[in-house]
Design a protein around this motif. Structure first.
Motif, PDB file in Angstrom:
ATOM      1  N   LYS A 188      10.353 -47.047  72.591  1.00 45.09           N
ATOM      2  CA  LYS A 188      10.082 -47.599  74.005  1.00 45.09           C
ATOM      3  C   LYS A 188       8.805 -47.297  74.491  1.00 45.09           C
ATOM      4  O   LYS A 188       8.400 -48.028  75.565  1.00 45.09           O
ATOM      5  N   LEU A 189       8.126 -46.424  74.080  1.00 46.97           N
ATOM      6  CA  LEU A 189       6.569 -46.344  74.582  1.00 46.97           C
ATOM      7  C   LEU A 189       5.805 -47.627  74.065  1.00 46.97           C
ATOM      8  O   LEU A 189       4.755 -47.758  74.959  1.00 46.97           O
ATOM      9  N   SER A 190       6.183 -48.359  73.198  1.00 42.32           N
ATOM     10  CA  SER A 190       5.684 -49.518  72.878  1.00 42.32           C
ATOM     11  C   SER A 190       6.455 -50.615  73.424  1.00 42.32           C
ATOM     12  O   SER A 190       6.184 -51.815  72.669  1.00 42.32           O
ATOM     13  N   LEU A 191       7.154 -50.979  74.055  1.00 37.83           N
ATOM     14  CA  LEU A 191       8.008 -52.108  74.762  1.00 37.83           C
ATOM     15  C   LEU A 191       7.486 -52.382  76.161  1.00 37.83           C
ATOM     16  O   LEU A 191       7.159 -51.396  76.872  1.00 37.83           O
ATOM     17  N   TRP A 192       7.030 -53.670  76.504  1.00 38.55           N
ATOM     18  CA  TRP A 192       6.848 -53.976  77.489  1.00 38.55           C
ATOM     19  C   TRP A 192       8.035 -53.745  78.671  1.00 38.55           C
ATOM     20  O   TRP A 192       7.558 -53.415  79.887  1.00 38.55           O
ATOM     21  N   ASN A 193       9.384 -54.031  78.273  1.00 39.62           N
ATOM     22  CA  ASN A 193      10.545 -53.666  79.214  1.00 39.62           C
ATOM     23  C   ASN A 193      11.157 -52.624  78.351  1.00 39.62           C
ATOM     24  O   ASN A 193      12.106 -53.090  77.599  1.00 39.62           O
ATOM     25  N   PRO A 194      10.963 -51.348  78.631  1.00 38.01           N
ATOM     26  CA  PRO A 194      11.755 -50.363  77.388  1.00 38.01           C
ATOM     27  C   PRO A 194      13.144 -50.574  77.870  1.00 38.01           C
ATOM     28  O   PRO A 194      13.985 -50.059  77.049  1.00 38.01           O
ATOM     29  N   GLN A 195      13.600 -50.611  79.067  1.00 42.25           N
ATOM     30  CA  GLN A 195      15.365 -50.981  79.598  1.00 42.25           C
ATOM     31  C   GLN A 195      15.921 -51.746  78.469  1.00 42.25           C
ATOM     32  O   GLN A 195      17.050 -51.723  78.441  1.00 42.25           O
ATOM     33  N   LYS A 196      14.951 -52.801  77.729  1.00 40.87           N
ATOM     34  CA  LYS A 196      15.772 -53.596  76.956  1.00 40.87           C
ATOM     35  C   LYS A 196      15.919 -53.070  75.755  1.00 40.87           C
ATOM     36  O   LYS A 196      16.226 -54.097  74.528  1.00 40.87           O
ATOM     37  N   TYR A 197      15.714 -51.985  75.017  1.00 36.63           N
ATOM     38  CA  TYR A 197      15.718 -51.512  73.729  1.00 36.63           C
ATOM     39  C   TYR A 197      16.921 -51.691  73.002  1.00 36.63           C
ATOM     40  O   TYR A 197      16.894 -52.337  71.839  1.00 36.63           O
TER      41      TYR A 197
END
Length: 278
Positions: free
Chosen positions: A174-183
């Motif tokens: 999640k630290l490397s996602l533009w939108n962590p909520q979409k994991y």
């Protein structure tokens, strides 16, 4: 559909390889990931158009252990890829690498372009990218540096339960996602993999002297370089540097992606890849 597992015997050791898809051959690997029959998200991006070979390097999975530390270097890993290609009897194949797999792709292209039809380098760098990059999450000045380091160290623990490993992996990703909520939307397949602590610890040392920027011009294979505009691991200007250094290379930046454009903008990623191979 799971990946078909096989062991490839070469003069440089025995390598665990997973195969899926149909079409021209394309190899994928990563410098410290341990793959299994569940596959890999990046590799899955190519199975509709290629026969994909997902390779466990030395110290990963059931592949042979390294007898000497130097066998874990990127150059030795590139020689291992060549041995596998020869054993599979391909005069040429394609190679795609993401993150540290992309760094290996650079090295492979420098020394073995004659073995490549095409080269895809995603979210990578051709030199050490931490020391002078404050927008890199591996730089001590980054606000998330300490948390990332603690997660990496925790994941090296072989004694973790499956649930503990998944929880730590999710937080790290999640630290490397533009939108962590979409994991959950991005990582929705039953794909599981581990990290080789031996290889990761070796890479942490090798990185300090890694710089092949002056050799980029030696890559003659058709090359596409991919980056995410918000990549916190390998900031996009490192991808720009790679593309500028390779003759004829095409750079494609995904503007709504961090480190995982093949998931964050998956449909567009597949379109871009398809156009590259056409």
């Amino acid at each position: 559909m799971t990946w078909k597992r096989t062991m490839i015997e070469t003069g440089r050791g025995d390598f665990e390889v997973f195969e899926k898809g149909s079409g021209p051959p394309l190899a994928v690997t990563h410098l410290y990931s341990e793959f299994n029959e569940t596959g890999d998200y990046f590799a899955e991006s190519f199975v509709e158009t290629h026969t994909v070979y997902l390779i466990n390097l030395k110290e990963c999975g059931r592949t042979d252990k390294a007898s000497f530390p130097h066998e874990l270097t990127m150059l030795e890993s590139a020689l291992d890829l060549e041995a596998i290609r020869n054993e599979l009897e391909y005069e040429r194949w394609n190679f795609a690498g993401h993150s540290t797999g992309g760094m290996l792709a650079v090295v492979y292209g420098i020394y073995f372009s004659e073995s490549l039809e095409t080269l895809i380098i995603a979210n990578a760098a051709a030199r050490e990218y931490m020391t002078f990059s404050e927008d890199c999450i591996y730089n001590e000045s980054h606000s998330k540096f300490n948390r990332m380091q603690s997660l990496i160290e925790a994941l090296k623990n072989e004694g973790l339960s499956k649930e503990e490993r998944k929880e730590l992996t999710v937080e790290r990703t999640k630290l490397s996602l533009w939108n962590p909520q979409k994991y959950e939307h991005y990582f929705n397949k039953s794909i599981e993999k581990k990290m080789s602590a031996v290889r990761m610890n070796f890479l942490a040392r090798e990185l300090h002297t890694f710089d092949v920027t002056r050799k980029l011009a030696l890559i003659t294979a058709k090359t596409m370089v991919i980056s995410g505009s918000y990549d916190v691991q390998c900031p996009p200007y490192y991808s720009e540097e790679i593309a500028e250094g390779i003759p004829g290379a095409v750079l494609y930046r995904f503007h709504q992606s961090n480190h995982y454009p093949h998931l964050e903008e998956g449909q567009k990623f597949k379109q871009v890849i398809k156009a590259h191979f056409d």
